[in-house]
Design an enzyme around this catalytic site. Structure first.
Site, PDB file in Angstrom:
ATOM      1  N   TYR A   1      -4.385   3.531   7.895  1.00  0.00           N
ATOM      2  CA  TYR A   1      -5.691   2.903   8.119  1.00  0.00           C
ATOM      3  C   TYR A   1      -6.273   3.352   9.454  1.00  0.00           C
ATOM      4  O   TYR A   1      -6.166   4.512   9.826  1.00  0.00           O
ATOM      5  CB  TYR A   1      -5.579   1.367   8.030  1.00  0.00           C
TER       6      TYR A   1
ATOM      7  N   SER B   1       0.796  -1.236   0.000  1.00  0.00           N
ATOM      8  CA  SER B   1       0.000   0.000   0.000  1.00  0.00           C
ATOM      9  C   SER B   1       0.823   1.279   0.000  1.00  0.00           C
ATOM     10  O   SER B   1       0.262   2.360  -0.181  1.00  0.00           O
ATOM     11  CB  SER B   1      -0.954   0.006   1.195  1.00  0.00           C
TER      12      SER B   1
ATOM     13  N   VAL C   1       1.340  -3.537   3.870  1.00  0.00           N
ATOM     14  CA  VAL C   1       1.404  -4.810   4.595  1.00  0.00           C
ATOM     15  C   VAL C   1       2.683  -5.606   4.320  1.00  0.00           C
ATOM     16  O   VAL C   1       2.917  -6.632   4.947  1.00  0.00           O
ATOM     17  CB  VAL C   1       0.164  -5.718   4.345  1.00  0.00           C
TER      18      VAL C   1
HETATM   19  N1  GLU Z   1      -2.332  -5.776  -1.653  1.00  0.00           N
HETATM   20  C1  GLU Z   1      -2.958  -5.470  -0.411  1.00  0.00           C
HETATM   21  C2  GLU Z   1      -4.438  -5.519  -0.573  1.00  0.00           C
HETATM   22  O1  GLU Z   1      -4.970  -4.826  -1.403  1.00  0.00           O
HETATM   23  C3  GLU Z   1      -2.488  -4.142   0.063  1.00  0.00           C
HETATM   24  C4  GLU Z   1      -2.857  -3.916   1.467  1.00  0.00           C
HETATM   25  C5  GLU Z   1      -1.878  -3.077   2.248  1.00  0.00           C
HETATM   26  O2  GLU Z   1      -0.692  -2.970   1.958  1.00  0.00           O
HETATM   27  O3  GLU Z   1      -2.342  -2.510   3.225  1.00  0.00           O
HETATM   28  O4  GLU Z   1      -5.091  -6.273   0.102  1.00  0.00           O
END
Ligand code: GLU
Length: 309
Positions: free
Chosen positions: A244, A67, A262
């Site tokens: 978030y 992200s 993540v």
């Molecule tokens: N590829 C992850 C998703 O879309 C990214 C989430 C993240 O890095 O917070 O679920």
């Protein structure tokens, strides 16, 4: 006057203390390529506005930006449609998990901000307009490489494939927004592009360099990639929405705009002073890098960096 500890010493100390903490959080478990990353890694890199660069630990090891890539994606989408983006996505923190579907239903398919998954999918859909996914991703990679002044930044195909195979919830978000007329492409196309975007690999050094486009006026860095106003606005989004439902906690502890992923990476900006990247793959309960957050907190404190000074 208090003597200022040299940056390299600060980073070495952070690496030797926080970087070696045995309580490291847990890697993301939804795809093997993230789940199996060695939890014992830690890297940190700083690019100062005067052009000097410093790093410590595993700062040259590439990791999945996930992200964090949303920062570059939103810059690209804003470059394409300007403020038109805001008719499709909001600018408010969600207070919910990154992949939550709850607010979307209440708010008629308009995601709260471009850094939660739904908002990032709309952002991808925006920069995809008028091109094939391959061309759009080429444009995104060009932006990131230009920002980092490094052509050795790539998409990890295995991660992209894993993302696609486990993207049921993201597909649900995409189809839901499509039903509200807030997705212009076939969800397969938008999601394919989004999953590849998340799979851009970068090391801390590459990410810190790429983040300089938000800093402005960096010595030796070529022409500005975004205007000063736009850079400020992207940083405002990072400050309020970059972590978030842990965004308030990051702002409280670190006091700098930041964006996490993540994969365990965090990009933070000390406005006018530095672009900082940290990586440690273990995540805290919000899904943000546990040691990465602690390291950012320690660095900001050591340098007296805060937007609230
Ligand atoms: N590829 C992850 C998703 O879309 C990214 C989430 C993240 O890095 O917070 O679920």
């Amino acid at each position: 006057m208090e003597a200022v500890t040299p940056m390299q010493e600060v980073l070495d100390h952070i690496n030797a203390t926080i970087g070696q903490n045995p309580d490291r959080g847990k890697t993301a478990s939804y795809i093997p390529d993230l789940a199996n990353v060695d939890l014992n890694q830690f890297g940190i890199a700083v690019c100062l506005a005067d052009g000097r660069e410093f790093h410590a630990g595993d700062a040259l090891t590439p990791f999945s930006s996930q992200s964090v890539s949303k920062v570059f994606a939103v810059a690209l989408a804003l470059g394409k449609v300007g403020d038109g983006l805001w008719s499709r996505v909001g600018r408010e923190p969600s207070g919910l998990a990154f992949d939550s579907i709850m607010l979307l239903e209440r708010e008629n398919g308009r995601p709260r901000n471009p850094f939660i998954n739904a908002g990032a999918i709309v952002t991808t859909d925006t920069y995809l307009a008028g091109s094939t996914p391959k061309e759009a991703l080429g444009g995104l990679l060009r932006f990131v490489r230009d920002a980092a002044e490094d052509s050795d930044i790539h998409i990890n195909d295995a991660v992209a494939r894993g993302e696609m195979e486990t993207a049921d919830r993201n597909f649900a978000l995409a189809y839901y927004m499509k039903s509200h007329g807030n997705l212009s492409h076939d969800p397969q196309l938008t999601m394919g592009t989004y999953c590849h975007q998340c799979a851009i690999d970068m090391s801390c050094v590459q990410l810190a360099r790429a983040g300089r486009f938000l800093l402005g006026g960096v010595k030796g860095l070529g022409p500005r990639l975004v205007s000063k106003t736009r850079a400020r606005r992207i940083q405002a989004l990072m400050m309020t929405c970059g972590h978030y439902d842990g965004s308030g906690d990051f702002a409280f502890r670190v006091g700098l705009p930041g964006k996490s992923g993540v994969g365990g990476g965090i990009l933070a900006i000390a406005p006018g002073k530095a672009s900082i990247a940290v990586w440690s793959p273990g995540l805290n309960s919000y899904g943000n890098s546990k040691l990465g957050t602690e390291a950012m907190e320690a660095l900001a404190k050591a340098q007296d960096w805060s937007v609230f000074n």
